[in-house]
Design an enzyme around this catalytic site. Structure first.
Site, PDB file in Angstrom:
ATOM      1  CG  ASP A  83      43.486  19.413 -33.833  1.00  0.00           C
ATOM      2  OD1 ASP A  83      43.246  18.319 -32.785  1.00  0.00           O
ATOM      3  OD2 ASP A  83      44.607  19.918 -33.560  1.00  0.00           O
TER       4      ASP A  83
ATOM      5  CD1 TRP B  40      37.564  20.390 -28.464  1.00  0.00           C
ATOM      6  CD2 TRP B  40      36.019  21.800 -27.739  1.00  0.00           C
ATOM      7  NE1 TRP B  40      38.383  21.474 -28.035  1.00  0.00           N
ATOM      8  CE2 TRP B  40      37.360  22.450 -27.584  1.00  0.00           C
ATOM      9  CE3 TRP B  40      34.940  22.547 -27.357  1.00  0.00           C
ATOM     10  CZ2 TRP B  40      37.511  23.817 -27.151  1.00  0.00           C
ATOM     11  CZ3 TRP B  40      34.985  23.898 -26.717  1.00  0.00           C
ATOM     12  CH2 TRP B  40      36.395  24.483 -26.788  1.00  0.00           C
TER      13      TRP B  40
ATOM     14  CD  GLU C 203      46.294  18.030 -31.016  1.00  0.00           C
ATOM     15  OE1 GLU C 203      46.823  18.046 -29.816  1.00  0.00           O
ATOM     16  OE2 GLU C 203      46.406  19.009 -31.742  1.00  0.00           O
ATOM     17  CD  GLU C 204      47.578  12.815 -29.263  1.00  0.00           C
ATOM     18  OE1 GLU C 204      46.337  12.503 -29.343  1.00  0.00           O
ATOM     19  OE2 GLU C 204      47.982  13.015 -27.940  1.00  0.00           O
TER      20      GLU C 204
HETATM   21  N1  AR6 Z   1      35.619  12.021 -35.159  1.00  0.00           N
HETATM   22  C1  AR6 Z   1      34.652  12.212 -34.363  1.00  0.00           C
HETATM   23  N2  AR6 Z   1      34.923  11.992 -32.832  1.00  0.00           N
HETATM   24  C2  AR6 Z   1      36.000  11.418 -32.368  1.00  0.00           C
HETATM   25  C3  AR6 Z   1      37.111  11.233 -33.361  1.00  0.00           C
HETATM   26  C4  AR6 Z   1      36.899  11.598 -34.632  1.00  0.00           C
HETATM   27  N3  AR6 Z   1      37.946  11.049 -35.539  1.00  0.00           N
HETATM   28  N4  AR6 Z   1      37.974  10.691 -32.532  1.00  0.00           N
HETATM   29  C5  AR6 Z   1      37.523  10.619 -31.382  1.00  0.00           C
HETATM   30  N5  AR6 Z   1      36.406  11.228 -31.214  1.00  0.00           N
HETATM   31  P1  AR6 Z   1      39.830  13.294 -27.470  1.00  0.00           P
HETATM   32  P2  AR6 Z   1      39.990  15.698 -25.888  1.00  0.00           P
HETATM   33  C6  AR6 Z   1      35.504  11.268 -30.034  1.00  0.00           C
HETATM   34  O1  AR6 Z   1      40.082  12.529 -25.891  1.00  0.00           O
HETATM   35  O2  AR6 Z   1      39.112  15.275 -24.573  1.00  0.00           O
HETATM   36  C7  AR6 Z   1      45.159  14.617 -27.117  1.00  0.00           C
HETATM   37  O3  AR6 Z   1      46.084  14.055 -26.359  1.00  0.00           O
HETATM   38  C8  AR6 Z   1      35.720  10.283 -28.937  1.00  0.00           C
HETATM   39  O4  AR6 Z   1      34.500   9.743 -28.482  1.00  0.00           O
HETATM   40  O5  AR6 Z   1      40.754  13.121 -28.484  1.00  0.00           O
HETATM   41  O6  AR6 Z   1      39.569  17.279 -26.168  1.00  0.00           O
HETATM   42  C9  AR6 Z   1      45.353  16.052 -27.443  1.00  0.00           C
HETATM   43  O7  AR6 Z   1      46.451  16.332 -27.747  1.00  0.00           O
HETATM   44  C10 AR6 Z   1      36.599  10.742 -27.971  1.00  0.00           C
HETATM   45  O8  AR6 Z   1      36.271  10.088 -26.942  1.00  0.00           O
HETATM   46  O9  AR6 Z   1      39.709  14.797 -26.962  1.00  0.00           O
HETATM   47  C11 AR6 Z   1      44.990  16.679 -26.143  1.00  0.00           C
HETATM   48  O10 AR6 Z   1      45.900  16.694 -25.324  1.00  0.00           O
HETATM   49  C12 AR6 Z   1      36.214  12.201 -28.023  1.00  0.00           C
HETATM   50  O11 AR6 Z   1      36.024  12.488 -29.339  1.00  0.00           O
HETATM   51  C13 AR6 Z   1      43.785  15.902 -25.554  1.00  0.00           C
HETATM   52  O12 AR6 Z   1      44.052  14.492 -26.101  1.00  0.00           O
HETATM   53  C14 AR6 Z   1      37.303  13.110 -27.427  1.00  0.00           C
HETATM   54  O13 AR6 Z   1      38.608  13.026 -28.048  1.00  0.00           O
HETATM   55  C15 AR6 Z   1      42.238  16.483 -26.206  1.00  0.00           C
HETATM   56  O14 AR6 Z   1      41.539  15.487 -25.371  1.00  0.00           O
END
Ligand code: AR6
Length: 520
Positions: free
Chosen positions: A300, A431, A318-319
Site C-alpha cells: 500500500d 511506490w 492507497e485511497e
Molecule cells: N497497482 C500498481 N501501481 C499503481 C496502482 C496499482 N493499483 N495504482 C497506482 N499505481 P501514488 P505515492 C502507480 O501516487 O506517490 C496517497 O494519498 C501509479 O503509476 O498513489 O506513494 C497516500 O495516502 C501511481 O502514479 O503513491 C499518500 O498520501 C504510482 O503507482 C500518497 O498518496 C504511485 O501511486 C502516496 O503517494
C-alpha cells in the site's frame, strides 16, 4: 510479450511464492501482551465468533469509545418550535444522546439525508457551523435504486450494537510499540458504522494540541461535505460495503489482524556491507498490485497517517485500496502516525468492490465476490503492507543518502519476514512516485535492495509505464549477471547521489548504472 532477451533474468509471475503456498503454522488463536484479540478465543476454538468480554477503559493508550460511561457531554438545548431553551443542567452520558438519535433513525424504513445530518449534529453540536453536509443529499439524489435512504437506518442499527460487539478495550497501536489487534469482520463493520455516524469522541479536531493529533481522522464528517464526483464514487463503494455488512445472509464471518511493526536502529542493516545479491524479480506494465498480485504481500503506497485522504478527497493508490477493502479504514481508529522505521501489516481484509480508472477518472464499478481461502484464524489470505515513502516537495531532495537509507529501512521494515521461509513474495510498483514525487528508477532499486536483504522476490507492476518496465528488466539483467551485491549497489547510489547534486548532471540512475558497469 515484454519478455525480450534482456528480460531473461526476470521471472514469470507464477514463479513467485504466493500466500496459499506458504505453510505458515499459526497454532491456536491466543492473545498476549502484544496481541489483543477482541473475540473470545475459547469460543473461537470451538468454531464460534463471539465478542470477548471486557471492561471499558478511558485511558490515553486505548481507543476512547463512544459508548464509554465516561464519555459525557453538556446536556443539549431543548428545541421547542422556534424557541430554544438553554439547558443549564450538568453533563449527560454522550452515548445516551447518540443512541437516542440513532434509534430514531434506525426505526425508520428509510431516512433522509437531512435526518442523518440532524442526528450527527445533535451529539456533535460544536461542529454545526464547521461541518458541511452539502454532498449527502446529492449522493442520495444520484442513487437511482433508492438504496441509500434504506441503508441509513440499517447503518444506525449496526452502530447501536457497539456496546455488545466491542466490550474489550481496543489498545492504540502506538509509535515504536510493535503490537497487533485481531477482531472480527462484524466488529469492524460496527466500528465503521460508528465512524459513519461520527460518534467517536475526541476525534473531530486535528489541531496540534488535540489529543489524537498524531492519528488519522476516523469520523466520516469530511465525506459528507464539499461534493465532488470523486466523493460521489467513494460513497458508492462505502455504501456497498454497508449494504453487504447489514445483510444477515451476506455478511462474512472471519477475522482480520492489524499489526504494527518497528525496525529498531539495531535491526537496521548496514547497507554498505550487505553481501546479498538480488532476489527474484517479475516486471510487467500490465495488471495491478491488488489484482494480479493479490496473493502476494501487497504494498500500500501509504501516507504516514494510514489511509491518507480516503475519507476526504484523495483518490490515488492507497485511497482506492481502502475503498475496495473498506475494513482497512478501521486502522485509522487506532494506528498512530507511522514513524520512519515503522509499517502496518493487515491480514484478512475482504475486497468488496471493483473499480476502474484512477484519481479523477476513478469509478466504482460494482460488487466483487471475494473467493480467497481463509487461514487457520479464518482470515482471508490477503496481506497488505502499508509503508509510507518520503514526500519530496522538490524531487532533488531525494538524491541524498540519508533519504535513501530512510527509504531502504522503511521498505525493509515491511519486507522483512517473520515466519522463516514461509512468506509470500511481494507485489509493488512505483511506490512514492506519484503524489510523493519519487524517482521511479531510484525507488525500484531501493525496493530491489530491501527485498534482497529480506530474501524475498518482487513482482513490480509499472502500471502502464512500458518504458520503465523495459528499462527495469534491462538494468536488473545487468545487475544479476554482474552478481552485484546490495552493498555494492549502495556504494553506487552514494556516487550517483553525489553526481546528481552537481549542476548539469541529469543522467537517470539506470543509465548511470549501465555505463558504470560497462566500464568495469
Ligand atoms: N497497482 C500498481 N501501481 C499503481 C496502482 C496499482 N493499483 N495504482 C497506482 N499505481 P501514488 P505515492 C502507480 O501516487 O506517490 C496517497 O494519498 C501509479 O503509476 O498513489 O506513494 C497516500 O495516502 C501511481 O502514479 O503513491 C499518500 O498520501 C504510482 O503507482 C500518497 O498518496 C504511485 O501511486 C502516496 O503517494
Amino acid at each position: 510479450e515484454e519478455r525480450s532477451e534482456v528480460g531473461l533474468s526476470c521471472c514469470q509471475l507464477d514463479e513467485l511464492k504466493m500466500l496459499p503456498q506458504c505453510d505458515i503454522k499459526l497454532g491456536k488463536l491466543t492473545f498476549s501482551k502484544s496481541h489483543t484479540v477482541l473475540i473470545d478465543v475459547a469460543s473461537f476454538s470451538c468454531g464460534a465468533i463471539v465478542p470477548q468480554d471486557g471492561r471499558d477503559l478511558w485511558l490515553s493508550s486505548f481507543v476512547k469509545m463512544p459508548c464509554s460511561p465516561l464519555s459525557v457531554s453538556p446536556k443539549p438545548d431543548i428545541q421547542f418550535g422556534t424557541f430554544t431553551f438553554k439547558s443549564h443542567s450538568g453533563p449527560v452520558s454522550r452515548w445516551s444522546l447518540i443512541s437516542e438519535q440513532l434509534r430514531a433513525v434506525a426505526k425508520k424504513k428509510a431516512a433522509k439525508a437531512e435526518e442523518v445530518q440532524k442526528a450527527i449534529l445533535r451529539y456533535n453540536p460544536r461542529y454545526e457551523r464547521e461541518w458541511s453536509f452539502d454532498a449527502l443529499p446529492r449522493y442520495v439524489k444520484n442513487d437511482i435504486e433508492n438504496l441509500y435512504e434504506k441503508l441509513f437506518p440499517k447503518i444506525a442499527a449496526l452502530a447501536l450494537m457497539l456496546p455488545d460487539q466491542v466490550k474489550k478495550p481496543i489498545p492504540l497501536l502506538q509509535r515504536h510499540k510493535p503490537a497487533s489487534i485481531t477482531l472480527s469482520q462484524v466488529q469492524i463493520s460496527c466500528l465503521l458504522a460508528n465512524a459513519f455516524y461520527c460518534t467517536f469522541p475526541h476525534r473531530n479536531t486535528t489541531s496540534s494540541n488535540a489529543e489524537y493529533h498524531n492519528y488519522p481522522f476516523i469520523n466520516f464528517s469530511r465525506l459528507f461535505g464539499n461534493w465532488s464526483e470523486r466523493k460521489n464514487q467513494k460513497f458508492k463503494a462505502i455504501m456497498h460495503y454497508f449494504n453487504v455488512m447489514t445483510n444477515e445472509k451476506a455478511k462474512p464471518e472471519g477475522l482480520v489482524t492489524f499489526e504494527r511493526r518497528w525496525l529498531s536502529d539495531a535491526e537496521a542493516p548496514d547497507w554498505g556491507k550487505c553481501p546479498n545479491t538480488l532476489h527474484k524479480l517479475h516486471v510487467t506494465s500490465e495488471g495491478r498490485i491488488e489484482s494480479e498480485g493479490a496473493q502476494l504481500l501487497q504494498v500500500d503506497f501509504a501516507a504516514s497517517r494510514v489511509g491518507g485522504g480516503v475519507l476526504d478527497s484523495g483518490l490515488v493508490q492507497e485511497e482506492i485500496l481502502f475503498l475496495m477493502n473498506p475494513e482497512l479504514i478501521v486502522a485509522r481508529l487506532f494506528t498512530e502516525k507511522l514513524d520512519k522505521n515503522e509499517c502496518l501489516i493487515i491480514t484478512g481484509t475482504q475486497q468488496f468492490s471493483c473499480y476502474s480508472g484512477f484519481s479523477d477518472s476513478f469509478q466504482w464499478v460494482g460488487p466483487y465476490d471475494d473467493h480467497l481461502e481463509r487461514d487457520e484464524w479464518r482470515r482471508l489470505k490477503r496481506q497488505i503492507l502499508a509503508i509510507d515513502a518520503c514526500h519530496f516537495r522538490h524531487p532533488m531532495e531525494q538524491y541524498n543518502m540519508e533519504k535513501v537509507r530512510r527509504e531502504l529501512n522503511k521498505a525493509y521494515c515491511g519486507f522483512k519476514g517473520h515466519h522463516g521461509h514461509e512468506e509470500p513474495d511481494i507485489a509493488t510498483g512505483k511506490w512514492g512516485c506519484g503524489a510523493f514525487n519519487g524517482d521511479p528508477e531510484l525507488k525500484a532499486v531501493i525496493q530491489l535492495m530491501a527485498a534482497a536483504q529480506a530474501r524475498r522476490g518482487l513482482a513490480f507492476f509499472t502500471f502502464g509505464d512500458h518504458h520503465l518496465c523495459r528499462r527495469l528488466q534491462q538494468t536488473y539483467h545487468l545487475l544479476v549477471t554482474q552478481k552485484m551485491t546490495v552493498g555494492q549497489l549502495y556504494r553506487h547510489l552514494e556516487k550517483y547521489c553525489a553526481l546528481r547534486n552537481k549542476p548539469n548532471f541529469h543522467e537517470g540512475l539506470f543509465d548511470y548504472l549501465t555505463k558504470t558497469q560497462s566500464q568495469l
